[in-house]
Every structure is written in structure tokens, then in C-alpha cells.
Design a protein around this motif. Structure first.
Motif, short mmCIF file in Angstrom:
data_model
loop_
_atom_site.label_atom_id
_atom_site.label_comp_id
_atom_site.label_asym_id
_atom_site.label_seq_id
_atom_site.Cartn_x
_atom_site.Cartn_y
_atom_site.Cartn_z
N MET A 17 0.83 -1.20 0.00
CA MET A 17 0.00 0.00 0.00
C MET A 17 0.87 1.24 0.00
N GLY A 18 2.18 1.03 -0.07
CA GLY A 18 3.07 2.19 -0.16
C GLY A 18 3.31 2.86 1.18
N ALA A 19 2.96 2.18 2.25
CA ALA A 19 3.14 2.79 3.57
C ALA A 19 4.57 2.60 4.05
N ILE A 36 -8.18 4.61 3.18
CA ILE A 36 -8.43 5.98 2.72
C ILE A 36 -7.22 6.51 1.98
N ASP A 37 -6.02 6.27 2.55
CA ASP A 37 -4.81 6.75 1.89
C ASP A 37 -4.65 6.15 0.50
N ALA A 38 -4.90 4.84 0.40
CA ALA A 38 -4.73 4.18 -0.90
C ALA A 38 -5.74 4.73 -1.90
N GLU A 39 -6.96 4.93 -1.42
CA GLU A 39 -8.02 5.45 -2.29
C GLU A 39 -7.70 6.88 -2.73
N THR A 112 -7.20 14.22 -4.68
CA THR A 112 -6.15 13.21 -4.51
C THR A 112 -5.03 13.80 -3.65
N ASN A 113 -4.23 12.92 -3.06
CA ASN A 113 -3.01 13.42 -2.40
C ASN A 113 -1.77 12.82 -3.07
N ASP A 114 -1.95 12.38 -4.30
CA ASP A 114 -0.83 11.94 -5.11
C ASP A 114 0.03 13.17 -5.41
#
Ligand code: ZN
Ligand code: ZN
Ligand code: ZN
Length: 366
Positions: A17-19, A36-39, A112-114
Motif C-alpha cells: 500500500m506504499g506505507a 483511505i490513503d490508498a483510495e 487526490t493526495n498523489d
């Protein structure tokens, strides 16, 4: 009874999940939060009326976000060719958003937070038909103006260099203390260090008496908030001439530290220590204020400076009789009982104590 937990499987999924796997606490690995972060990284469609804001910044479920419009309409081919011609993405509650709101919701808006700056766009070209692809869209200039980001409102040649030098990483980092949750992948992954780094860092900071070499705050009782910085950026060059003990706040303000974020309570701890230790002198100069404030308040501070106000006190406690400390605003003028705050509730709280307070967004918009 023995309880066996397969941590490897957990870590694999956390990594997928990139954490980050640093600063691990059980409470931090909350499935809902990670979801939520992944979404959010993929992007979530929102209704403009439900957009949340925090001191004029866009937010979603306590996280900082940006907003963009995937549909580039008839101009899609042009946008794929020259992304700067695409629809700008928004990072603040700017007047363009107000205008979009009043036009009604005919478009698809995505938050988004990308922070890659690369967006999925699509559209229907009158000649080539439906097309989709990726484009490096630009930030909305009205948003930069709204926030007085890096002093953008001042205009002049500085304005275009602020726009051209804009990166989402730096922007998100600037305001990290304003948000309840920092997505876990934003924390430093800790890669690239030599094997004996922990030990080197520990003894180096001890030699510096657990004191930040920039702002001089002593963090002997909060050692995790003091870092060892590599001056040349090479994490394997551990010559002591290349090392510097820096508090987390001074560290994040170093160049090339785009993704280093600081939590609200950690910033508050550092400001409290600075205050107690006399590092934050009362009524200092504006230079000193700009060096030591939480960067989330840089825009408003630059505005106050330009308007000719005297330098405020940084993180001074406001007391109200036997209630004790009622608020610690980042910027205040205790002698005049004036302060700059973030929310309407804080304005009221200070007014009942005989102070006058203004919102960050009010100062930015006047
Ligand atoms: Zn905007
Ligand atoms: Zn410092
Ligand atoms: Zn560093």
C-alpha cells in the motif's frame, strides 16, 4: 496460550500500500485509515459542495488534498501535447472554485493526495475522438494568490519563479501541521543510510548536547525530534564535517527535504521548548519570526510584514484567569491582545478572554 501473528504478511501488505515501516505503532496500522490513503492516492470523485477546507486549504477526511478535473474536453490532444494548457489543479479555496460552484456541477471533480504532479486526463477531440493519457498539469495561480504562498501576492518577477518552482511535495510539506492525519507514505523511508547510522547519529547528537545547530533549541528530553542531517545530501558521507544536528522543524526547511513532514503536536512541542529556553525571544525581528514559525503560517506572516505590522510573538501562550492556557496561536501581539488564528471557534474563545483575533484566511484575503 501462544499467539502467533504473521507479521511478514502484514508488512508485505503495508508495503504494497506504499506505507512506510518506520515509526511503527500498532494503533497506526489501522485498516480503514490505510484504505483511505490508498483510495486518495488513486483519486476520489467529490461534489464541490462537500469539499472540506482547513484554513483555506482543501482537505478530505483530515488529509490535505488537491482537486483537479480529469475531463479536458475538446482540447485533450492539445493538453496531452502541452500539459501547461490543461485545466489547472487547485490546492486552496480560490475564487475559481467559487465560480465553478455557482456554475453548477457539470464536471467531474477528483481529489487526490498523489504528489507526483502527473494526472490522468481524458476528453473527446473533435477530430481524433476520445483520448486519455497522463499530463503534468500546472497549479492554479489563484490558489497561490489566495494563500500568499511564498509571498505570491507581492507580484513582480518573484511571482513567476514561485509558479515555475512549484512542487506538490514542497507545498504539502509546508502545511503538514494543519492536518489531522499525514499519509504514512509521506514519512521518511529511511533508505540509503550506512549500517552503523543509528549509532553514528546517536553519538553525534549527544556530542552536540541534543541541541539544534540552527535554532539552538535543546531537545534532550525529546530526542526523537532532533535529527542528524547530511549537509551534502549524501546519506553515506558520515564525516562529522558533513553532519549537522537539526530539530525536525529546521530539518524540514532544508533544501531537498521535500517529503519531510511534521506533525502538529511535534511542531507545538518544539515551539514550546524554544519558548521555555528563550530561543524564541519576545518581540524579535521579522527575520527571526520568519525563520522560526511553522511554515504553514509563512504566507500570512509575509502579508503582515508587507502591511507594516510589528513582528509578532511566535507561539506565545494566552492565559485566561483560572482557566490557564486557553490557546497558543502561532502569531500574536500579547501587549495589544491581538492574535491570528485558524478557526471561528478560536476567534470566539479569544474574544471571551478580551482579545481580538483574526482568521488566517481573512488576513490573506484583505
Ligand atoms: Zn485555484
Ligand atoms: Zn531547530
Ligand atoms: Zn537532512
Amino acid at each position: 496460550m501462544k499467539i502467533r501473528v504473521d507479521f511478514d504478511a502484514l508488512w508485505r501488505s503495508v508495503e504494497m500500500m506504499g506505507a512506510s515501516d518506520r515509526d511503527f505503532r500498532f494503533s497506526a496500522v489501522n485498516k480503514g485509515e490505510l484504505a483511505i490513503d490508498a483510495e486518495l492516492e488513486r483519486g476520489i470523485e467529490v461534489d464541490l459542495d462537500n469539499l472540506e477546507t482547513t484554513s483555506g486549504l482543501l482537505s478530505y477526511q483530515g488529509r490535505q488534498v488537491l482537486l483537479y478535473i480529469p475531463d479536458q474536453g475538446r482540447r485533450i490532444s492539445e493538453v496531452l501535447e502541452s500539459p501547461e494548457k490543461g485545466k489547472k489543479f487547485h490546492v486552496a479555496e480560490c475564487n475559481t472554485l467559487d465560480a465553478m460552484r455557482s456554475r453548477g456541477r457539470f464536471e467531474r471533480y477528483v481529489v487526490t493526495n498523489d504528489m507526483s504532479g502527473v494526472f490522468s486526463v481524458s476528453g473527446t477531440d473533435p477530430v481524433a475522438g476520445y483520448q486519455e493519457g497522463k499530463a503534468e498539469l500546472c497549479v492554479c495561480k489563484n490558489c497561490l494568490k489566495f494563500l500568499n504562498y511564498q509571498g505570491y501576492q507581492k507580484g513582480g518577477p518573484g511571482k513567476s519563479s514561485i509558479f515555475e518552482g512549484f512542487t506538490l511535495e514542497r507545498f504539502f510539506k509546508t502545511y503538514s501541521t494543519r492536518f489531522r492525519s499525514l499519509p504514512s507514505r509521506f514519512t521518511d523511508r529511511g533508505g540509503g543510510y550506512s549500517e552503523d547510522w543509528q549509532q553514528i547519529s546517536q553519538s553525534f547528537r549527544a556530542k552536540r548536547d541534543w541541541t539544534c545547530e540552527n535554532c539552538l533549541v535543546n531537545l534532550a528530553d525529546e530526542r526523537r525530534l532532533l535529527h542528524t542531517h547530511h549537509v551534502d545530501g549524501n546519506k553515506r558521507n558520515n564525516e562529522s564535517s558533513n553532519l549537522k544536528a537539526l530539530c525536525v522543524d529546521c530539518h524540514r526547511k532544508q533544501p531537498m527535504h521535500g517529503t519531510m513532514m511534521i506533525k502538529n503536536n511535534d511542531m507545538a512541542t518544539i515551539q514550546r521548548r524554544r519558548k521555555q529556553q528563550g530561543v524564541l525571544a519576545d518581540s524579535g525581528s521579522w527575520d527571526e519570526v520568519l525563520d522560526l514559525i511553522d511554515s504553514a503560517y509563512e504566507g500570512v506572516a509575509l502579508k503582515l510584514l508587507r502591511e507594516g505590522h510589528p513582528a509578532p510573538e511566535v507561539a506565545a501562550d494566552i492565559l485566561d484567569g483560572d482557566k490557564g492556557v486557553i490557546l497558543t496561536p502561532e502569531l500574536s501581539w500579547p501587549a495589544k491582545k491581538r492574535a491570528i488564528v485558524d478557526t471561528g471557534a478560536q476567534v470566539q474563545l479569544l474574544e471571551t478572554a478580551g482579545w481580538r483575533a483574526q482568521l488566517v484566511t481573512q488576513v490573506l484575503q484583505r
